[in-house]
Every structure is written in structure tokens, then in C-alpha cells.
Design a protein around this motif. Sequence first.
Motif, PDB file in Angstrom:
ATOM      1  N   PRO A 186      43.826  61.274  27.839  1.00  0.00           N
ATOM      2  CA  PRO A 186      44.543  60.340  26.963  1.00  0.00           C
ATOM      3  C   PRO A 186      44.280  60.635  25.489  1.00  0.00           C
ATOM      4  O   PRO A 186      43.146  60.902  25.085  1.00  0.00           O
ATOM      5  N   THR A 188      45.280  59.111  21.578  1.00  0.00           N
ATOM      6  CA  THR A 188      45.901  58.149  20.682  1.00  0.00           C
ATOM      7  C   THR A 188      45.917  58.735  19.283  1.00  0.00           C
ATOM      8  O   THR A 188      44.870  59.080  18.727  1.00  0.00           O
ATOM      9  N   LEU A 206      53.293  63.914  18.758  1.00  0.00           N
ATOM     10  CA  LEU A 206      53.703  63.125  19.928  1.00  0.00           C
ATOM     11  C   LEU A 206      54.469  63.935  20.968  1.00  0.00           C
ATOM     12  O   LEU A 206      54.120  63.891  22.159  1.00  0.00           O
ATOM     13  N   GLY A 211      51.923  62.381  27.230  1.00  0.00           N
ATOM     14  CA  GLY A 211      51.374  61.040  27.377  1.00  0.00           C
ATOM     15  C   GLY A 211      50.669  60.488  26.159  1.00  0.00           C
ATOM     16  O   GLY A 211      50.038  59.428  26.235  1.00  0.00           O
ATOM     17  N   SER A 212      50.739  61.176  25.026  1.00  0.00           N
ATOM     18  CA  SER A 212      50.058  60.677  23.833  1.00  0.00           C
ATOM     19  C   SER A 212      50.754  59.438  23.284  1.00  0.00           C
ATOM     20  O   SER A 212      51.941  59.206  23.531  1.00  0.00           O
ATOM     21  N   ARG A 213      50.012  58.629  22.550  1.00  0.00           N
ATOM     22  CA  ARG A 213      50.527  57.403  21.972  1.00  0.00           C
ATOM     23  C   ARG A 213      50.279  57.416  20.468  1.00  0.00           C
ATOM     24  O   ARG A 213      49.292  58.001  19.992  1.00  0.00           O
ATOM     25  N   ARG A 215      49.718  55.110  16.982  1.00  0.00           N
ATOM     26  CA  ARG A 215      49.321  53.789  16.499  1.00  0.00           C
ATOM     27  C   ARG A 215      49.259  53.796  14.974  1.00  0.00           C
ATOM     28  O   ARG A 215      48.347  54.372  14.383  1.00  0.00           O
ATOM     29  N   THR A 239      41.328  53.674  24.395  1.00  0.00           N
ATOM     30  CA  THR A 239      41.649  55.045  24.789  1.00  0.00           C
ATOM     31  C   THR A 239      40.637  55.572  25.796  1.00  0.00           C
ATOM     32  O   THR A 239      40.998  56.255  26.767  1.00  0.00           O
ATOM     33  N   ARG A 242      41.475  54.211  29.174  1.00  0.00           N
ATOM     34  CA  ARG A 242      42.566  54.965  29.802  1.00  0.00           C
ATOM     35  C   ARG A 242      42.037  56.247  30.440  1.00  0.00           C
ATOM     36  O   ARG A 242      42.490  56.656  31.515  1.00  0.00           O
TER      37      ARG A 242
END
Length: 271
Positions: A186, A188, A206, A211-213, A215, A239, A242
Amino acid sequence: MHGMGSSHRDFTAVVPALAERFDLLNVDLPGTGRSPHLPERPTVAALTDAVERTLDEAGLQRVHVLGNSLGARLALELARRGRARSVVAIGPSGLNVLPERVVQGSGMALARVVMRTAQPLVEPLSRSAVGRAAMLFPLKARPWATRRDEAIGAREGFADSRDYWRILLWALLLDVPRGMDRIGCPVTLVQGAADWISSGQTVRYLPWIPGSRFRPLLAAGHAPHSDRPGTIVRIVEQTAARGRELPDRAAGNASARSTCPRQDSNLRHTV
């Protein structure tokens, strides 16, 4: 892992809360603080090799990683190599286009010259909120809220760095990330809304990282650890959670070194 122009002190505002939840390795990257500079070219690959040696010496195979700027770029490289369980990457370098690299390089060169010139003033300025604000306003949205250690860290990173110009060239200006699609943990990606140094490069990761997020952080600059310390700690915890929930698929990219469980809090400052 801190960015260029700082040291391990840049995480002063978040270390106490993180130390309650994790065992910490808070490092000075090569050429900064207590860490010697590398004899070879300090590329992202070489700097990451140095970080991996520190993990090996500590008996650690895969870890949760928090990085800022260049440190965030190294965190992503660790993940690509299968050494990360999770990554929080704040304003990672690497995906800025040529005009942005020219601006960034010029700004970093100017910062080096200014900080070297003002080096004798850093200690007295660091004792007051006004002095810290004057030194750290390009990096922080709330520089007056910083701590003395963060100002000293800026001196260690900009003025005292023993390999500043080579790192600027090889690890920032000439770096082109590759293999980000092989990251299996994971990730972020975090960027402060008042971060003018990273430009738009953070969000460009991204589509590269599965699967990166992303913020965004309001009222936060390029190094937002003291702007939004509580939020940074929560993002790291979320993170990491996750990472614990997912299968250990990133381990397939890692070598077969064994992991030594760590039971005590451990703060180290060298790479």
C-alpha cells in the motif's frame, strides 16, 4: 526519511507519537548529519542501497516507510525492491518535467548559498518563533509552529551537507523513476496544498503505482510534519493497517533474508 535540505530532525513533531506505535529508524541520509557521504555517485539507487544496508544491519527485511521529498522517492524505491510493507510518500521527487526541474534546481542552489551565508545566524534564529518562520517559510505553511530542532535540521541539510551538489544533480535533477508498477505494498501519496516545491509531480505517481491513494493536506507545505503532525501520524497508521490486511505479495520482490522481530523502540540516525 527526510528530504534534501533537512535531516532526521525534520520529523521532530511526529516522532513521539510514532514511537508509541512503531519501532523507529529515523535516519540521516548519506552526506547529512552523522552519515558519511557516498564515495560513488549518489543516485537514487545508491542512496537506497545505503538505506538497505542499514535495514540489513538492524535485521529488518520489510518495514513501513514514511518519507518526504527525496526521502519519499527513496521510500518508493524501497517498495519497488520489495523492502516496504507500506509507504507514506510526502511530496516525492522524480516526476517533474524539465521546466520544473530547472526551477527546482535553481531554488535548491539558491537555498544552499543563502543558508551557507547565514549559517552563523541559524542557532540564534532557531530560538524564536519569528526566526524559525524566517528560515522555514518556503517549506512549511505554519513555520512559526516549528520546533528548534527543525531549524537546526535545515542548517544540517542545506549548509552542512557534505555532498549537496552531487545529490542535487544525480538524485534530483537527473532521476527518472522506473518500475513503479512493480510496487506491491500500500502506498499513500501526500501533498500539502501550500506545497509549491513539488509542483504537480506527487499526483503523477497515481497511475504508475497500483492501488496507490492520494491525500491532499490543507494548510500544509512541502514538509508538513509540523504543519499537520496529527494527520501525518494517522495517515501512517492507516497505511500500515492496509499493509497488514493484504497478502504478503510484495515479499516476492524481496530477497530471502530473514526478518528479526524487534521488541524495543530503537532510534538510529546514520545510514
